[in-house]
Motif scaffolding. Structure first.
Motif, PDB file in Angstrom:
ATOM      1  N   ASP A 127      71.650  43.803  65.031  1.00  0.00           N
ATOM      2  CA  ASP A 127      70.200  43.912  64.914  1.00  0.00           C
ATOM      3  C   ASP A 127      69.766  45.362  65.099  1.00  0.00           C
ATOM      4  O   ASP A 127      70.245  46.061  65.995  1.00  0.00           O
ATOM      5  N   ARG A 128      68.859  45.769  64.236  1.00  0.00           N
ATOM      6  CA  ARG A 128      68.348  47.152  64.224  1.00  0.00           C
ATOM      7  C   ARG A 128      67.746  47.575  65.569  1.00  0.00           C
ATOM      8  O   ARG A 128      67.702  48.763  65.884  1.00  0.00           O
ATOM      9  N   LEU A 131      69.285  50.267  67.829  1.00  0.00           N
ATOM     10  CA  LEU A 131      69.180  51.693  67.522  1.00  0.00           C
ATOM     11  C   LEU A 131      68.030  52.389  68.252  1.00  0.00           C
ATOM     12  O   LEU A 131      67.904  53.600  68.182  1.00  0.00           O
ATOM     13  N   LYS A 152      74.717  53.789  67.180  1.00  0.00           N
ATOM     14  CA  LYS A 152      75.212  53.982  65.807  1.00  0.00           C
ATOM     15  C   LYS A 152      76.739  53.958  65.777  1.00  0.00           C
ATOM     16  O   LYS A 152      77.343  53.417  64.857  1.00  0.00           O
ATOM     17  N   LEU A 162      73.672  46.499  59.465  1.00  0.00           N
ATOM     18  CA  LEU A 162      72.399  46.545  60.192  1.00  0.00           C
ATOM     19  C   LEU A 162      71.415  45.585  59.538  1.00  0.00           C
ATOM     20  O   LEU A 162      71.216  45.616  58.325  1.00  0.00           O
ATOM     21  N   ASP A 164      67.749  42.750  60.440  1.00  0.00           N
ATOM     22  CA  ASP A 164      66.665  42.371  61.326  1.00  0.00           C
ATOM     23  C   ASP A 164      66.755  40.869  61.533  1.00  0.00           C
ATOM     24  O   ASP A 164      66.315  40.097  60.691  1.00  0.00           O
TER      25      ASP A 164
END
Length: 170
Positions: A127-128, A131, A152, A162, A164
């Motif tokens: 999941d983003r 980051l 990363k 990556l 959502d």
């Protein structure tokens, strides 16, 4: 089962995971593993032990996508939206994997599954939200040890896509 796979080495990491780190050229991480006397099976327990934000924990969760194991990496403050995972993978059904499937797939028990260094190769989604941090903490192969890594870099070593897939609070 041999002692090597159940007894932790002096770094606090599960030996299989320590070996995986060395194979990936990440042996220097072994010195950064933090070991705790009490199990940190949940993200909240890990965050409290480390003294970091809950969202700085990287959870490694195994799901079954039409029966095939898939690893989802999620920040500790969020939940995985299985419908988003289902759409992302283009499958009919996504459920939490059973305990034996998690161990069989990864080689680790729930609560200690690291983001990489697994027994088998699986599809990995990250999941983003991970980051958003400079560093995240992930399990080092057992419920008593975690290691820090730049998100990363962690996503790259996990071979993750990556996405959502975080449950949105209503």
């Amino acid at each position: 089962m041999s002692m090597n796979n159940t007894e932790d080495d002096n770094t606090g990491a599960n030996p299989r995971f320590a070996e995986a780190l060395r194979e990936l050229g990440l042996g220097d991480l072994l010195g950064r593993i933090r070991r705790f006397p009490d199990a940190t099976r949940t993200a909240a327990e890990a965050a409290a032990a480390i003294g970091c934000e809950l969202s700085e924990i990287c959870k490694s969760l195994i799901f079954a996508a039409d029966g095939v194991p898939v690893l989802v990496l999620m920040d500790g403050a969020s939940r995985v939206d299985v419908d988003l995972v289902r759409r992302e993978l283009g499958v009919e059904k996504v459920t939490r994997a059973k305990v034996d499937v998690v161990r069989e797939t990864t080689g680790y028990a729930i609560g200690g599954v690291p983001p990489f260094g697994h027994r088998t190769k699986t599809r990995v989604l990250a999941d983003r939200s991970l980051l958003a941090h400079d560093v995240v903490w992930a399990a080092a192969g057992n419920p008593h040890a975690v290691f820090p890594m730049e998100p990363k870099e962690l996503v790259a070593h996990a071979g993750a896509t990556l996405v959502d897939v975080r449950e949105q609070s209503s």
